[in-house]
Design a protein around this motif. Structure first.
Motif, PDB file in Angstrom:
ATOM      1  N   MET A  76       1.002  -1.347  -0.008  1.00 35.92           N
ATOM      2  CA  MET A  76       0.027   0.048  -0.039  1.00 35.92           C
ATOM      3  C   MET A  76       0.832   1.240  -0.051  1.00 35.92           C
ATOM      4  SD  MET A  76      -3.218  -0.881   2.379  1.00 35.92           S
ATOM      5  CE  MET A  76      -2.201  -1.339   3.782  1.00 35.92           C
ATOM      6  N   THR A  77       1.888   1.229   0.905  1.00 33.17           N
ATOM      7  CA  THR A  77       2.713   2.295   0.885  1.00 33.17           C
ATOM      8  C   THR A  77       3.612   2.603  -0.477  1.00 33.17           C
ATOM      9  OG1 THR A  77       3.354   1.632   3.166  1.00 33.17           O
ATOM     10  CG2 THR A  77       4.525   3.325   2.052  1.00 33.17           C
ATOM     11  N   LEU A  78       4.107   1.879  -1.052  1.00 35.61           N
ATOM     12  CA  LEU A  78       4.695   1.922  -2.324  1.00 35.61           C
ATOM     13  C   LEU A  78       3.861   2.157  -3.437  1.00 35.61           C
ATOM     14  CD1 LEU A  78       6.896  -1.560  -2.489  1.00 35.61           C
ATOM     15  CD2 LEU A  78       7.678   0.688  -2.235  1.00 35.61           C
ATOM     16  N   LEU A  79       2.647   1.830  -3.579  1.00 37.43           N
ATOM     17  CA  LEU A  79       1.616   2.076  -4.410  1.00 37.43           C
ATOM     18  C   LEU A  79       1.257   3.782  -4.343  1.00 37.43           C
ATOM     19  CD1 LEU A  79      -0.457  -0.963  -4.796  1.00 37.43           C
ATOM     20  CD2 LEU A  79       0.927   0.039  -6.671  1.00 37.43           C
ATOM     21  N   TRP A  80       1.158   4.046  -3.012  1.00 38.79           N
ATOM     22  CA  TRP A  80       0.831   5.479  -2.580  1.00 38.79           C
ATOM     23  C   TRP A  80       1.810   6.270  -3.143  1.00 38.79           C
ATOM     24  CZ3 TRP A  80      -3.162   8.375  -2.045  1.00 38.79           C
ATOM     25  CH2 TRP A  80      -3.131   9.564  -1.233  1.00 38.79           C
ATOM     26  N   HIS A  81       3.167   5.965  -2.759  1.00 40.93           N
ATOM     27  CA  HIS A  81       4.066   6.972  -3.114  1.00 40.93           C
ATOM     28  C   HIS A  81       4.326   7.066  -4.303  1.00 40.93           C
ATOM     29  CE1 HIS A  81       6.669   6.020   0.954  1.00 40.93           C
ATOM     30  NE2 HIS A  81       5.605   6.557   1.243  1.00 40.93           N
ATOM     31  N   GLU A  82       4.278   6.044  -5.220  1.00 43.54           N
ATOM     32  CA  GLU A  82       4.263   6.186  -6.892  1.00 43.54           C
ATOM     33  C   GLU A  82       2.956   7.102  -7.154  1.00 43.54           C
ATOM     34  OE1 GLU A  82       5.388   5.913 -10.508  1.00 43.54           O
ATOM     35  OE2 GLU A  82       6.576   5.193  -8.570  1.00 43.54           O
ATOM     36  N   PHE A  83       1.917   6.990  -6.725  1.00 49.92           N
ATOM     37  CA  PHE A  83       0.686   7.897  -7.126  1.00 49.92           C
ATOM     38  C   PHE A  83       1.124   9.341  -6.574  1.00 49.92           C
ATOM     39  CE2 PHE A  83      -3.402   9.868  -5.712  1.00 49.92           C
ATOM     40  CZ  PHE A  83      -3.961   9.696  -7.100  1.00 49.92           C
ATOM     41  N   LEU A  84       1.642   9.550  -5.546  1.00 46.03           N
ATOM     42  CA  LEU A  84       1.815  11.092  -5.076  1.00 46.03           C
ATOM     43  C   LEU A  84       2.963  11.557  -5.944  1.00 46.03           C
ATOM     44  CD1 LEU A  84       1.910  10.726  -1.233  1.00 46.03           C
ATOM     45  CD2 LEU A  84       0.240  11.809  -2.628  1.00 46.03           C
ATOM     46  N   LYS A  85       3.981  10.696  -6.256  1.00 45.47           N
ATOM     47  CA  LYS A  85       4.934  11.252  -7.264  1.00 45.47           C
ATOM     48  C   LYS A  85       4.431  11.788  -8.600  1.00 45.47           C
ATOM     49  CE  LYS A  85       7.703   7.838  -6.823  1.00 45.47           C
ATOM     50  NZ  LYS A  85       9.267   6.989  -6.761  1.00 45.47           N
ATOM     51  N   ARG A  86       3.373  11.144  -8.951  1.00 46.47           N
ATOM     52  CA  ARG A  86       2.849  11.277 -10.178  1.00 46.47           C
ATOM     53  C   ARG A  86       2.018  12.444 -10.010  1.00 46.47           C
ATOM     54  NH1 ARG A  86       2.984   7.341 -14.123  1.00 46.47           N
ATOM     55  NH2 ARG A  86       4.037   5.209 -13.430  1.00 46.47           N
ATOM     56  N   GLN A  87       1.103  12.704  -9.102  1.00 44.40           N
ATOM     57  CA  GLN A  87       0.111  13.548  -8.892  1.00 44.40           C
ATOM     58  C   GLN A  87       0.906  15.026  -8.455  1.00 44.40           C
ATOM     59  OE1 GLN A  87      -3.444  13.487  -9.187  1.00 44.40           O
ATOM     60  NE2 GLN A  87      -2.903  11.706 -10.606  1.00 44.40           N
ATOM     61  N   LEU A  88       1.951  14.739  -7.573  1.00 41.63           N
ATOM     62  CA  LEU A  88       2.171  16.062  -6.674  1.00 41.63           C
ATOM     63  C   LEU A  88       3.805  16.360  -6.882  1.00 41.63           C
ATOM     64  CD1 LEU A  88       0.229  15.882  -3.333  1.00 41.63           C
ATOM     65  CD2 LEU A  88      -0.356  17.223  -5.650  1.00 41.63           C
ATOM     66  N   GLY A  89       4.414  15.266  -7.285  1.00 41.47           N
ATOM     67  CA  GLY A  89       5.929  15.100  -7.273  1.00 41.47           C
ATOM     68  C   GLY A  89       6.415  15.128  -5.861  1.00 41.47           C
ATOM     69  N   GLY A  90       5.719  14.675  -4.883  1.00 38.25           N
ATOM     70  CA  GLY A  90       6.151  14.623  -3.396  1.00 38.25           C
ATOM     71  C   GLY A  90       4.991  14.303  -2.626  1.00 38.25           C
ATOM     72  N   TYR A  91       5.171  14.766  -1.284  1.00 39.58           N
ATOM     73  CA  TYR A  91       4.454  14.569  -0.193  1.00 39.58           C
ATOM     74  C   TYR A  91       4.167  15.848   0.386  1.00 39.58           C
ATOM     75  CZ  TYR A  91       8.067  14.769   3.522  1.00 39.58           C
ATOM     76  OH  TYR A  91       8.711  15.261   4.323  1.00 39.58           O
ATOM     77  N   THR A  92       2.875  16.122   1.211  1.00 38.05           N
ATOM     78  CA  THR A  92       2.736  17.173   1.948  1.00 38.05           C
ATOM     79  C   THR A  92       2.209  16.677   3.478  1.00 38.05           C
ATOM     80  OG1 THR A  92       0.122  17.499   1.381  1.00 38.05           O
ATOM     81  CG2 THR A  92       1.714  18.755   0.047  1.00 38.05           C
ATOM     82  N   GLY A  93       1.764  17.487   4.419  1.00 39.20           N
ATOM     83  CA  GLY A  93       1.462  16.969   5.667  1.00 39.20           C
ATOM     84  C   GLY A  93       0.206  16.440   5.396  1.00 39.20           C
ATOM     85  N   ASP A  94      -0.896  16.918   4.792  1.00 36.01           N
ATOM     86  CA  ASP A  94      -2.247  16.206   4.358  1.00 36.01           C
ATOM     87  C   ASP A  94      -2.065  14.915   3.693  1.00 36.01           C
ATOM     88  OD1 ASP A  94      -3.772  18.442   5.104  1.00 36.01           O
ATOM     89  OD2 ASP A  94      -3.511  19.245   3.375  1.00 36.01           O
ATOM     90  N   THR A  95      -1.065  14.549   2.965  1.00 37.53           N
ATOM     91  CA  THR A  95      -0.760  13.341   2.163  1.00 37.53           C
ATOM     92  C   THR A  95      -0.388  12.298   3.208  1.00 37.53           C
ATOM     93  OG1 THR A  95       1.335  13.636   1.586  1.00 37.53           O
ATOM     94  CG2 THR A  95      -0.733  14.316   0.137  1.00 37.53           C
ATOM     95  N   LEU A  96       0.467  12.713   4.316  1.00 33.17           N
ATOM     96  CA  LEU A  96       0.678  12.048   5.335  1.00 33.17           C
ATOM     97  C   LEU A  96      -0.297  11.563   6.054  1.00 33.17           C
ATOM     98  CD1 LEU A  96       4.053  13.430   6.895  1.00 33.17           C
ATOM     99  CD2 LEU A  96       3.852  11.823   5.243  1.00 33.17           C
ATOM    100  N   GLY A  97      -1.275  12.311   6.350  1.00 36.36           N
ATOM    101  CA  GLY A  97      -2.458  11.939   7.129  1.00 36.36           C
ATOM    102  C   GLY A  97      -3.340  10.995   6.245  1.00 36.36           C
ATOM    103  N   ALA A  98      -3.411  11.253   4.852  1.00 37.07           N
ATOM    104  CA  ALA A  98      -4.058  10.337   4.097  1.00 37.07           C
ATOM    105  C   ALA A  98      -3.545   8.934   4.037  1.00 37.07           C
ATOM    106  CB  ALA A  98      -4.108  10.973   2.638  1.00 37.07           C
ATOM    107  N   SER A  99      -2.223   8.973   4.076  1.00 39.02           N
ATOM    108  CA  SER A  99      -1.225   7.729   3.969  1.00 39.02           C
ATOM    109  C   SER A  99      -1.703   6.900   5.400  1.00 39.02           C
ATOM    110  CB  SER A  99       0.035   8.011   3.915  1.00 39.02           C
ATOM    111  OG  SER A  99       0.839   6.613   4.001  1.00 39.02           O
TER     112      SER A  99
END
Length: 246
Positions: free
Chosen positions: A207-230
């Motif tokens: 789940m984490t690997l897929l979520w990271h790949e999705f975030l890289k495609r959508q945002l180029g990285g992470y934010t505080g909000d995406t940590l909560g979503a994760s």
């Protein structure tokens, strides 16, 4: 170390904690290592609430009360990140617009639907799972999901440019400190059968690997909000995998 732990506990929950004598951005960054321990405490409190309430009420009522108490303890911190992330990723096409929408305090259609789906699935799953697997479910999933969410701070770039009071807490984390934080998760796993541990860790990793790949495609990285979503995604995914096992 104790002061930094209380700083993490006070940041991610509404529980009363002592004031930090040397509060600073550096102290906030150091407190990141205690995120999984905060999960252990939150999960432990919710497990206690469920056990006590379940002495009087049915499982379904007990689960609803437990979740409600959880919102009071955390202030819906991670649920807010999940909803904001859904609004941003679903409401725009350009990266800049996605990030802008995620900073809007108003809740949109995508966020509302995502929050409804998350809470409904979590409630129904816990109603079925807790009578079969026991209160340890709450302890493990809260701790492990927070540790998994932290991995973005190691392997992805922080992409929000504007200042944020949460930035020091969610800034880049070294691999060594992330692995050290796993020591808070391990005691919650030792009570489980080896097959259950293997399945939960594998599911969390995928789940984490897929979520990271999705975030890289959508945002180029992470934010505080995406940590909560994760954290929310991992928690729900772990509950579903556990239910499938039992």
């Amino acid at each position: 170390m104790l002061h930094d732990f209380f700083l993490a506990l006070g940041f991610f929950t509404r529980l009363p904690v002592p004031n930090h004598p040397n509060f600073s951005d550096a102290a906030l960054r150091r407190s990141a290592i205690y995120f999984p321990l905060v999960g252990v405490i939150v999960g432990g409190l919710l497990a206690l609430i469920f056990v006590l309430v379940n002495l009087v009420f049915s499982t379904s009522i007990s689960v609803l009360i437990t979740l409600a108490v959880g919102f009071l303890i955390t202030g819906g911190f991670h649920e807010d990140g999940w909803a904001d992330t859904a609004d941003g990723l679903g409401g725009a096409f350009r990266r800049e617009d996605k990030l802008r929408i995620m900073t809007d305090s108003r809740l949109g259609t995508y966020g509302s639907l995502a929050l409804w789906a998350m809470l409904t699935l979590k409630t129904v799953t816990l109603i079925e799972l807790l009578p079969l697997a026991g209160w340890l479910v709450l302890l493990v999933t809260h701790a492990l999901s927070r540790w998994a969410a932290m991995s973005a701070m190691v392997w992805l770039d922080y992409v929000r440019a504007e200042p944020s009071k949460a930035k020091p807490v969610v800034s880049q984390l070294s691999v060594r400190r992330w692995l050290a934080s796993a020591l808070f998760v391990l005691p919650t796993l030792v009570w489980l059968p080896p097959l259950t541990i293997a399945c939960l860790l594998t599911a969390s990793l995928l789940m984490t690997l897929l979520w990271h790949e999705f975030l890289k495609r959508q945002l180029g990285g992470y934010t505080g909000d995406t940590l909560g979503a994760s954290q929310q995604l991992n928690e729900l995914g772990l509950l579903l995998v556990w239910l499938a096992l039992v």
